[in-house]
Structure formats: structure tokens, C-alpha cells
Design an enzyme around this catalytic site. Sequence first.
Site, short mmCIF file in Angstrom:
data_model
loop_
_atom_site.label_atom_id
_atom_site.label_comp_id
_atom_site.label_asym_id
_atom_site.label_seq_id
_atom_site.Cartn_x
_atom_site.Cartn_y
_atom_site.Cartn_z
N CYS A 1 0.82 -1.21 0.00
CA CYS A 1 0.00 0.00 0.00
C CYS A 1 0.85 1.26 0.00
O CYS A 1 1.65 1.48 0.91
CB CYS A 1 -0.92 0.00 1.22
SG CYS A 1 -1.94 1.49 1.30
N ARG B 1 -0.14 4.71 3.00
CA ARG B 1 -0.12 4.45 4.44
C ARG B 1 0.13 5.65 5.33
O ARG B 1 0.09 5.53 6.55
CB ARG B 1 0.92 3.36 4.73
CG ARG B 1 0.45 1.99 4.30
CD ARG B 1 1.51 0.95 4.54
NE ARG B 1 2.42 0.78 3.43
CZ ARG B 1 3.57 0.12 3.47
NH1 ARG B 1 3.96 -0.42 4.63
NH2 ARG B 1 4.33 -0.02 2.40
N TRP C 1 -9.43 5.99 -0.17
CA TRP C 1 -9.92 6.63 -1.39
C TRP C 1 -9.05 6.13 -2.53
O TRP C 1 -7.99 5.53 -2.31
CB TRP C 1 -9.88 8.16 -1.29
CG TRP C 1 -8.57 8.73 -0.85
CD1 TRP C 1 -7.48 8.96 -1.65
CD2 TRP C 1 -8.20 9.14 0.47
NE1 TRP C 1 -6.46 9.48 -0.89
CE2 TRP C 1 -6.87 9.62 0.40
CE3 TRP C 1 -8.88 9.16 1.70
CZ2 TRP C 1 -6.20 10.11 1.53
CZ3 TRP C 1 -8.20 9.65 2.81
CH2 TRP C 1 -6.88 10.12 2.72
N GLU D 1 -5.40 3.51 -10.33
CA GLU D 1 -6.05 2.21 -10.09
C GLU D 1 -7.19 2.01 -11.08
O GLU D 1 -7.46 0.91 -11.54
CB GLU D 1 -6.61 2.14 -8.67
CG GLU D 1 -5.58 2.32 -7.59
CD GLU D 1 -6.22 2.14 -6.22
OE1 GLU D 1 -6.50 3.17 -5.56
OE2 GLU D 1 -6.46 0.99 -5.82
N1 ARG Z 1 -6.99 -1.43 -6.84
C1 ARG Z 1 -8.26 -1.77 -6.30
C2 ARG Z 1 -9.38 -1.24 -7.18
O1 ARG Z 1 -9.19 -0.59 -8.12
C3 ARG Z 1 -8.45 -1.19 -4.91
C4 ARG Z 1 -7.37 -1.48 -3.91
C5 ARG Z 1 -7.41 -0.56 -2.73
N2 ARG Z 1 -7.22 0.80 -3.15
C6 ARG Z 1 -7.30 1.88 -2.37
N3 ARG Z 1 -7.14 3.04 -2.90
N4 ARG Z 1 -7.56 1.77 -1.09
O2 ARG Z 1 -10.52 -1.40 -6.96
#
Ligand code: ARG
Length: 408
Positions: free
Chosen positions: A101, A104, A273, A278
Site C-alpha cells: 500500500c 499508508r 480513497w 487504479e
Molecule cells: N486497486 C483496487 C481497485 O481498483 C483497490 C485497492 C485498494 N485501493 C485503495 N485506494 N484503497 O478497486
Amino acid sequence: MNSETLPARTTTDSTHPATGEPAAEERRPGAGADHAPAAADQGEAEEFVRLFHTEHPDQPVPLARRLHHIRAQIDQQGTYSHTEEELAFGARVAWRNSSRCIGRLYWKSLRVLDRREATTPEQIHQHLCEHLRQATNGGRIRPVISVFAPDTPAQPAPRVWNDQLIRYAGYRQEGGGIVGDPAYVGFTDTVRRLGWQAPEGAWDVLPIVIETHQDKPELFDIPRDLVLEVDLTHPEHPHFAELGLRWHAVPAISNMRLRIGGIDYPLAPFNGWYMGTEIGARNLVDANRYNLLPTIAEHLGYDTSSETTLWRDRALVELNIAVLHSFHTAGIKISDHHTESRHFLTHLEREEGQGRTVPADWSWIVPPLSGGITPVFHRYYEQADQRPNFYLDNDAKNRGKGGCPYGH
Ligand code: ARG
């Protein structure tokens, strides 16, 4: 972390970028729920309580007394219960120790909802809804974790089968194509067999499957008003909206086991968030997800006749601009990979200043877009399995065998 901003390829996303670790949904749902869980690990319990007392020295109950009590509880019942403070600390440290992560820095601000008393699927569903309400917070997303009952020798813990609370269904078409999220075709079939009436659209939010020790798996819909979503628009290309793309605002991981002081909490969904990449460099882009680069390149009129035009890269950047722009315009919290990378280095410095090491997994920390121009790229990180932590059961199994968690 996994857990708030657990941005990027943080704790879970369905496949590892380099190794193609199997999608979480391929793991057998409910595995482990059918046999009695082992007793709490005494050594780990002691180590955790010592850590708690080191970092929170002003305890009403002195360490020696607490240790004595825990030993007695484990001897008699095979388990012990965490105080509210231990639970909250344990969940926050599990995030702090999540080496995949990048987000953090905010580990101390994790909101911990103690849901250990919930037993029925209905109660659990209500709490999951409340989790989404508090996490979404009208767009000002807050990192939240809900901790449900642990595994104990007397009773296996409840579980949900979904890997995230909010995900889109995927449907295989007659001609071989897929509508929706291809990573969820198998899970969508599973919930259909359990009776879900599928709308068969490209962005159908899947129902939640809740399984408890005394009840069969049950399906629950998430009320529409609890699922905040964003339609994607581009600041410079008004026609971009016609692609009809969208994403949900809250990533809430629901398939990782939280392990604190030798006790397993298999149902402890948590969220942060999003970091834009991602969505804009993985979920909408991976070849085994929405696979949208060719569509976007065509829409923007790029020359796709040769790789050397870098049409993929251009489409990727424009998509990521659209993601960040759309969230900002909608007033929904999101971060970009440059800012988040700097925050991670701040986190490293702070933690090292406290005399702690920050285990990190380079291949998950480095963003999937423009890696080399973020500062997290140019570094070496310690790798260590520090507890408390979050585990995917696949990883745990492979760790036990002494192998690489990705089966290599
Ligand atoms: N990568 C994953 C997604 O796109 C989520 C993982 C957690 N990501 C976060 N920003 N807390 O759904």
C-alpha cells in the site's frame, strides 16, 4: 491495504501486474468456514500486546496483568478477546504494515467500527451499508474498517464472498465478447446461481454474498443511494463522455483476513480513497479487465497502425486525466500518483524517525503509469511480514509452504 488510501495496486487488486496472480474471485468462496478454526497463537498474542503497550504506555491495566489474563483466556477457551483499544490499534497497524500500500501516511486516522457482536446476515448487511455511508461521506471519502467476529475454536467467523463491497458484474456474450467487468464473470455466474436477477448492463453493481456459520449464503443488494459513482468526462474532449465510462468512488476490500495478536478476523472490510491510476491504468485498461485503450485511441483519432506512434501511452494519459478531472468535478476525493508517491516518502521518513521499518513491495508501490518519474521508483525497500497485517488466503497458504506468494 491493502487498507485508506490503499491506493494503487495496493493490497488487493485482482491480478498482480507482473505475475498474473489469479483473480481473487477464483478462490473458493467460503473456504475454511466449514472446519473449526485453530486456537489463538499465544506467542503472537503476547508480541502484539507488548507492541500495544509500547506505543500506548498509559494503560489502566498494566502489561503484566493483561498478559496474564490473555494466557488464562487462551488456556481455557483457546482464544481471547481484544479490548476496543487493542482492536483499533491492531487494525491501524495492520494497515501500517501493508507492504503493497502506497497510501499508508494516514494509517493513524483509520476509523475502526467494532462489529464483533453482529451475528445474522441481516445485521452484517446493515453494518456493511453503514460502513459505505461513513466511508463515502458525500464524496469526502474517509478510511474506514468494520471488524466482525473473529474465528474462534467455538465458532467460525462470518464471511462475505465478494472481494470488494462494490464491483461491477461481467457477462459473457454469445459471440464470445464480454459486457461489464471481465474479472467478475465467474463471480457473476455464482450470484446468479444463488438467485440474483442480473440486469445485464455494463455497470451493474453486484450483490453482496454473506455467509455465516449457522446460515446458508445469502444475497443482499446494496441500496443505490449508497453507491457513489462518477461518469467520466475529459476537460478538453467534450465527446469523451459519449464513451459512457464510469467508476465507483469507494474501493472497499472485503476478502482480506485481518490478523491481530494471533487472532483471525476473516471479515474486516476496509477502504480508502482511490488513486487515479487504479482506475485509469488498471481497472479500465488491463487486457483482462475493461481493456479500453483501443476504444479510446480510436475515439481520439490516434494512428494505431504501429506501436511506435505510442497510441496506447497517449490514450492511457488522456484516460487518467479524465479520471482525475471527473472525480474532482464531482467533488469526490481521489489522489494522483505524483502526490501519493511523495506522501509515501513522507510516511517512510516519519516512520523511520519513530525507529520503525516500513516494509514495502516495490512492484506494488511504483504506480502503473509514469513509474520512473515518481520518487518511489528510485529506491530500495525492506520486505518483511510484520504483524498485525492483512492476508489473502492464497498468500497465506503459499507463505506456509515457504514459497513466493505468487506461486513462483
Ligand atoms: N486497486 C483496487 C481497485 O481498483 C483497490 C485497492 C485498494 N485501493 C485503495 N485506494 N484503497 O478497486
